[in-house]
Each structure stands twice: as C-alpha cells, then as structure tokens.
Design an enzyme around this catalytic site. Structure first.
Site, PDB file in Angstrom:
ATOM      1  N   SER A 137      -6.599   3.520  -5.649  1.00  0.00           N
ATOM      2  CA  SER A 137      -6.008   4.321  -4.582  1.00  0.00           C
ATOM      3  C   SER A 137      -6.134   5.813  -4.874  1.00  0.00           C
ATOM      4  O   SER A 137      -6.434   6.608  -3.974  1.00  0.00           O
ATOM      5  CB  SER A 137      -4.530   3.966  -4.375  1.00  0.00           C
ATOM      6  OG  SER A 137      -4.413   2.720  -3.741  1.00  0.00           O
TER       7      SER A 137
ATOM      8  N   VAL B  84     -10.092   5.035   3.532  1.00  0.00           N
ATOM      9  CA  VAL B  84     -10.362   6.472   3.578  1.00  0.00           C
ATOM     10  C   VAL B  84     -11.767   6.847   3.140  1.00  0.00           C
ATOM     11  O   VAL B  84     -12.214   7.963   3.427  1.00  0.00           O
ATOM     12  CB  VAL B  84      -9.328   7.281   2.750  1.00  0.00           C
ATOM     13  CG1 VAL B  84      -7.929   7.086   3.320  1.00  0.00           C
ATOM     14  CG2 VAL B  84      -9.394   6.934   1.277  1.00  0.00           C
TER      15      VAL B  84
ATOM     16  N   HIS C  97       0.827  -1.207   0.000  1.00  0.00           N
ATOM     17  CA  HIS C  97       0.000   0.000   0.000  1.00  0.00           C
ATOM     18  C   HIS C  97       0.860   1.255   0.000  1.00  0.00           C
ATOM     19  O   HIS C  97       1.918   1.288   0.631  1.00  0.00           O
ATOM     20  CB  HIS C  97      -0.948  -0.005   1.208  1.00  0.00           C
ATOM     21  CG  HIS C  97      -2.057  -0.974   1.045  1.00  0.00           C
ATOM     22  ND1 HIS C  97      -1.874  -2.336   1.176  1.00  0.00           N
ATOM     23  CD2 HIS C  97      -3.343  -0.794   0.701  1.00  0.00           C
ATOM     24  CE1 HIS C  97      -3.018  -2.951   0.934  1.00  0.00           C
ATOM     25  NE2 HIS C  97      -3.923  -2.040   0.637  1.00  0.00           N
ATOM     26  N   PRO C  98       0.374   2.296  -0.674  1.00  0.00           N
ATOM     27  CA  PRO C  98       1.134   3.555  -0.716  1.00  0.00           C
ATOM     28  C   PRO C  98       0.924   4.362   0.559  1.00  0.00           C
ATOM     29  O   PRO C  98      -0.054   4.178   1.275  1.00  0.00           O
ATOM     30  CB  PRO C  98       0.506   4.288  -1.913  1.00  0.00           C
ATOM     31  CG  PRO C  98      -0.927   3.828  -1.890  1.00  0.00           C
ATOM     32  CD  PRO C  98      -0.851   2.363  -1.473  1.00  0.00           C
TER      33      PRO C  98
ATOM     34  N   PHE D 204       1.119   3.276   6.925  1.00  0.00           N
ATOM     35  CA  PHE D 204      -0.176   3.470   7.566  1.00  0.00           C
ATOM     36  C   PHE D 204      -1.255   3.168   6.529  1.00  0.00           C
ATOM     37  O   PHE D 204      -1.247   3.726   5.437  1.00  0.00           O
ATOM     38  CB  PHE D 204      -0.275   4.927   8.033  1.00  0.00           C
ATOM     39  CG  PHE D 204      -1.594   5.297   8.645  1.00  0.00           C
ATOM     40  CD1 PHE D 204      -1.878   4.981   9.966  1.00  0.00           C
ATOM     41  CD2 PHE D 204      -2.541   5.982   7.909  1.00  0.00           C
ATOM     42  CE1 PHE D 204      -3.090   5.350  10.543  1.00  0.00           C
ATOM     43  CE2 PHE D 204      -3.754   6.356   8.474  1.00  0.00           C
ATOM     44  CZ  PHE D 204      -4.031   6.029   9.791  1.00  0.00           C
TER      45      PHE D 204
ATOM     46  N   GLU E 196      -9.738   6.819  -4.226  1.00  0.00           N
ATOM     47  CA  GLU E 196     -10.050   6.787  -2.796  1.00  0.00           C
ATOM     48  C   GLU E 196      -9.407   7.961  -2.061  1.00  0.00           C
ATOM     49  O   GLU E 196     -10.058   8.626  -1.248  1.00  0.00           O
ATOM     50  CB  GLU E 196      -9.594   5.447  -2.198  1.00  0.00           C
ATOM     51  CG  GLU E 196     -10.427   4.284  -2.690  1.00  0.00           C
ATOM     52  CD  GLU E 196      -9.745   2.927  -2.607  1.00  0.00           C
ATOM     53  OE1 GLU E 196     -10.371   1.935  -3.013  1.00  0.00           O
ATOM     54  OE2 GLU E 196      -8.578   2.847  -2.152  1.00  0.00           O
ATOM     55  N   GLN E 197      -8.147   8.236  -2.361  1.00  0.00           N
ATOM     56  CA  GLN E 197      -7.473   9.345  -1.692  1.00  0.00           C
ATOM     57  C   GLN E 197      -8.088  10.688  -2.099  1.00  0.00           C
ATOM     58  O   GLN E 197      -8.273  11.571  -1.261  1.00  0.00           O
ATOM     59  CB  GLN E 197      -5.964   9.320  -1.962  1.00  0.00           C
ATOM     60  CG  GLN E 197      -5.269   8.184  -1.234  1.00  0.00           C
ATOM     61  CD  GLN E 197      -3.769   8.349  -1.139  1.00  0.00           C
ATOM     62  OE1 GLN E 197      -3.243   9.459  -1.133  1.00  0.00           O
ATOM     63  NE2 GLN E 197      -3.054   7.222  -1.050  1.00  0.00           N
TER      64      GLN E 197
END
Length: 179
Positions: A91, A130, A74-75, A126, A94-95
């Site tokens: 991702s 989100v 994961h980033p 982490f 989502e971000q």
C-alpha cells in the site's frame, strides 16, 4: 510472447508457504489465499493471471459480510495510516507511486474530508487501484463515486480490489524475473 511465471510457483508450495508468499495479495486477508490453496493449485495458477483468477473466485464466492470485511481491511488513501507510517509495504508503494505522499496540506485536508464523507455514506473506505493514476485523478474518482448507491459502490470497491491484487501479482512476477 513468453508467459511470466510466479516464483516460487504457487502450485509447488505447501499450504503455509503459499499463504506466507501470497496471503498478502488481498490486504490483510490471508483467508483468500488459504481457500484458494484448499481448492488445489496446478500449473494454470503459476502465472499472475491464473493465480489472480483463482483468488478472485474466492472473493466472489464469499458472503457480502466477508466482502465488506475485505473492503474495510484497506486503508484510507492519504489518510492517518499513511501519515503515521502504518501502511503495508504494498500500500505504501502504491500510494507513493500515485504521488499521495507528496500532497500539499490542502490536498491532505481534501483527502481527509472525502475519506470521511465516503465512510459516512458507505460505511467502508474508498478503494481504488492507484497504479497509473495521479492524486488529481483519484480525487476526481472520489467525487464521482460519492454519487453511487451503496450496492453499486460495494461492487466497484471489490472490482478495484481485484485489480489491485492482479497488479500486485504482476509486480511480483516482474520482480522475481529481475533477481
């Protein structure tokens, strides 16, 4: 209430087609979909909930090392990959949905500091689902979770990854219905 089905239906796909369609549900970890397919799929896995559970079983049965590799796939949130445009489509969406693409320079710096502190403490990024959160809630979760012990945080990260996978499957079912 009607149960939403995934399209194409997982139980009707050949191995390679299944992995092509669902192998990215868990970030950069198509092995999870491959193992789920190898177990055999039936109509119970044609729903987001059913497929999410089958995929979850593969992760939960995996070794601690495989789970750590999954977490590390994961980033960082609002990190270099996001700034450099290197996120997966899921991702990135989502971000952006959480407003992480709209951070002020000070907020980006705070994310960068927290990402580094978290990696230094736990040796993995982490991870948090989100969707439904804003950047302020995410930053607060960062602060709280930095107080965890490593094993507790590994389990929390895996639970968050399962939540991300479930949300991605539900999104795909919704998208296929609207086509």
């Amino acid at each position: 209430m009607t149960t939403r089905l995934l399209t194409p239906r997982p139980s009707q796909l050949a191995r390679d087609a299944f992995i092509d369609r669902y192998g990215d549900i868990y970030e950069h970890s198509p092995w999870i979909a491959a193992q789920a397919w190898e177990l055999g799929l039936d109509a119970a896995q044609d729903t987001p909930a059913g497929l999410a559970e089958r995929l979850r079983e593969q992760v939960d049965a995996a070794s601690a090392e495989a789970q750590l590799a999954l977490i590390r796939a994961h980033p960082d949130l609002a990190g270099k990959a996001a700034i450099g445009g290197e996120l997966t489509d899921d991702s990135r969406s989502e971000q952006a949905g959480a407003g992480l693409d709209q951070c002020t320079p000070e907020e980006f710096a705070r994310f960068e500091r927290l990402n580094q502190a978290y990696r230094d403490r736990f040796d993995f990024p982490f991870v948090i689902a989100v969707r439904g959160l804003d950047r302020y809630a995410i930053l607060a979760a960062f602060e709280t979770r930095l107080g965890h012990i490593r094993e507790q945080e590994r389990r929390t990260a895996i639970e968050q990854i399962h939540r991300i996978a479930r949300l991605r499957l539900e999104q795909r079912a919704t998208e296929s219905r609207s086509r």
